[in-house]
Design a protein around this motif. Sequence first.
Motif, short mmCIF file in Angstrom:
data_model
loop_
_atom_site.label_atom_id
_atom_site.label_comp_id
_atom_site.label_asym_id
_atom_site.label_seq_id
_atom_site.Cartn_x
_atom_site.Cartn_y
_atom_site.Cartn_z
N ARG A 1 0.82 -1.22 0.00
CA ARG A 1 0.00 0.00 0.00
C ARG A 1 0.85 1.26 0.00
O ARG A 1 0.42 2.30 -0.50
N ASN A 2 2.05 1.19 0.59
CA ASN A 2 2.85 2.40 0.78
C ASN A 2 3.99 2.57 -0.21
O ASN A 2 4.59 3.65 -0.26
N LEU A 3 4.30 1.54 -0.98
CA LEU A 3 5.33 1.70 -2.00
C LEU A 3 4.90 2.75 -3.02
O LEU A 3 3.71 2.91 -3.30
N PRO A 4 5.84 3.48 -3.60
CA PRO A 4 5.48 4.42 -4.67
C PRO A 4 4.79 3.68 -5.82
O PRO A 4 5.08 2.50 -6.06
N PRO A 5 3.89 4.34 -6.52
CA PRO A 5 3.14 3.68 -7.60
C PRO A 5 4.03 3.05 -8.67
O PRO A 5 3.66 2.06 -9.28
N TRP A 6 5.22 3.63 -8.89
CA TRP A 6 6.09 3.12 -9.94
C TRP A 6 6.85 1.86 -9.53
O TRP A 6 7.38 1.14 -10.38
N ALA A 7 6.92 1.57 -8.22
CA ALA A 7 7.76 0.48 -7.73
C ALA A 7 7.09 -0.87 -7.97
O ALA A 7 5.91 -1.05 -7.67
N ASP B 1 15.87 14.53 12.69
CA ASP B 1 17.09 13.82 13.07
C ASP B 1 16.72 12.55 13.83
O ASP B 1 15.95 12.57 14.78
N GLY B 2 17.27 11.41 13.40
CA GLY B 2 17.00 10.14 14.05
C GLY B 2 15.84 9.36 13.47
O GLY B 2 15.62 8.21 13.86
N ASP B 3 15.09 9.95 12.54
CA ASP B 3 14.00 9.22 11.90
C ASP B 3 14.55 8.03 11.12
O ASP B 3 15.65 8.10 10.55
N LEU B 4 13.78 6.95 11.10
CA LEU B 4 14.11 5.81 10.25
C LEU B 4 13.48 6.02 8.87
O LEU B 4 12.32 6.43 8.77
N LEU B 5 14.25 5.73 7.85
CA LEU B 5 13.81 5.94 6.48
C LEU B 5 13.66 4.59 5.78
O LEU B 5 14.50 3.71 5.93
N MET B 6 12.58 4.44 5.03
CA MET B 6 12.44 3.30 4.14
C MET B 6 12.64 3.82 2.72
O MET B 6 12.00 4.79 2.31
N ILE B 7 13.53 3.16 1.99
CA ILE B 7 13.82 3.61 0.64
C ILE B 7 13.62 2.46 -0.35
O ILE B 7 13.88 1.30 -0.03
N VAL B 8 13.13 2.82 -1.53
CA VAL B 8 13.08 1.88 -2.65
C VAL B 8 14.38 2.03 -3.42
O VAL B 8 14.75 3.14 -3.82
N GLN B 9 15.07 0.92 -3.61
CA GLN B 9 16.35 0.96 -4.30
C GLN B 9 16.16 0.72 -5.80
O GLN B 9 15.05 0.50 -6.27
N ASP B 10 17.26 0.76 -6.54
CA ASP B 10 17.24 0.53 -8.00
C ASP B 10 16.33 1.53 -8.70
O ASP B 10 15.45 1.17 -9.49
N VAL B 11 16.52 2.82 -8.40
CA VAL B 11 15.68 3.88 -8.96
C VAL B 11 16.25 4.32 -10.31
O VAL B 11 17.44 4.62 -10.42
N GLU B 12 15.40 4.38 -11.31
CA GLU B 12 15.81 4.87 -12.62
C GLU B 12 15.76 6.40 -12.64
O GLU B 12 15.04 7.03 -11.86
N TRP B 13 16.51 6.98 -13.57
CA TRP B 13 16.61 8.44 -13.62
C TRP B 13 15.27 9.10 -13.91
O TRP B 13 15.00 10.21 -13.46
N ARG B 14 14.40 8.42 -14.64
CA ARG B 14 13.09 9.00 -14.95
C ARG B 14 12.29 9.26 -13.67
O ARG B 14 11.45 10.15 -13.63
N ILE B 15 12.57 8.50 -12.62
CA ILE B 15 11.89 8.72 -11.33
C ILE B 15 12.42 9.99 -10.69
O ILE B 15 11.66 10.77 -10.10
N VAL B 16 13.72 10.23 -10.81
CA VAL B 16 14.31 11.46 -10.28
C VAL B 16 13.70 12.67 -10.99
O VAL B 16 13.45 13.71 -10.36
#
Length: 251
Positions: free
Chosen positions: A140-146, A168-183
């Motif tokens: 539900r929380n992943l970006p639509p493109w992932a 400061d100190g927040d935990l981050l969840m990141i989607v890896q293997d991002v293509e440049w079009r997402i940037v």
Amino acid sequence: MSDDGKHGTLTLGQSSDEGDQSFSERLRIALSGESPHAFSKRSGIGDSTMRKYLLGSMPGLDNLLIIANAANVTLDWLAAGKGPMRPSTGQFLAFTASDAEHRQVLLPRYDIRASAGSGTLVVSEDVEEHFAVGRDWLRRNLPPWAPLNARVGVLENGGDSMWPTIQDGDLLMIVQDVEWRIVERGGIFVFTLDDRLLLKRLQVLDNGDLRIISDNKVYEPMTVLRSDIPNRLILHGQVFFAGGKPRNYPS
């Protein structure tokens, strides 16, 4: 343990009566001669974390399950020295047999901090521990493109340049293997710039240059020329969740 000080051999299905062993001793037995580095690489648990466990630190349940699964030992024996060391014929380990495996995903937490500031020098990317996250929640929380099989990691933010969005100190969840079009769509990303790990908002300008923006207006934005991007920037992932403990408590 045998009288000569050497570890006794436990055969399949044999109960251990060595409840006085420490966890680190049982872990060494479970490695069965495999080097800690090789086991770390195979199991996904970082080298530094394995060294802590071998020196006496006790892992949480998630890492206990991972170690038991990778070493083919029972969870009860590994955690408390109770019951058989090896699962009986036809018996699966809790990690692989549990229905929770189908409802949860173990996300690696990396032993590094992304800097919402001037930058953190990248030293290592060992996996410190794993977080169990509901599979449905993740979808539900992943970006639509992932894609549903996207690689997701957890790391900690250090610094205040993304305040108030990320603290400061927040935990981050990141989607890896991002293509440049997402940037090019914009967003908050974790990336390495000139060997420093950063957490910033990225914006691709009309001329192709990259604008690096802090949400905290105390910090001035930076610009990386389009021609310099391939040599200076390594993209690690897009942030899709950030959170931490409450900062204000009632008196």
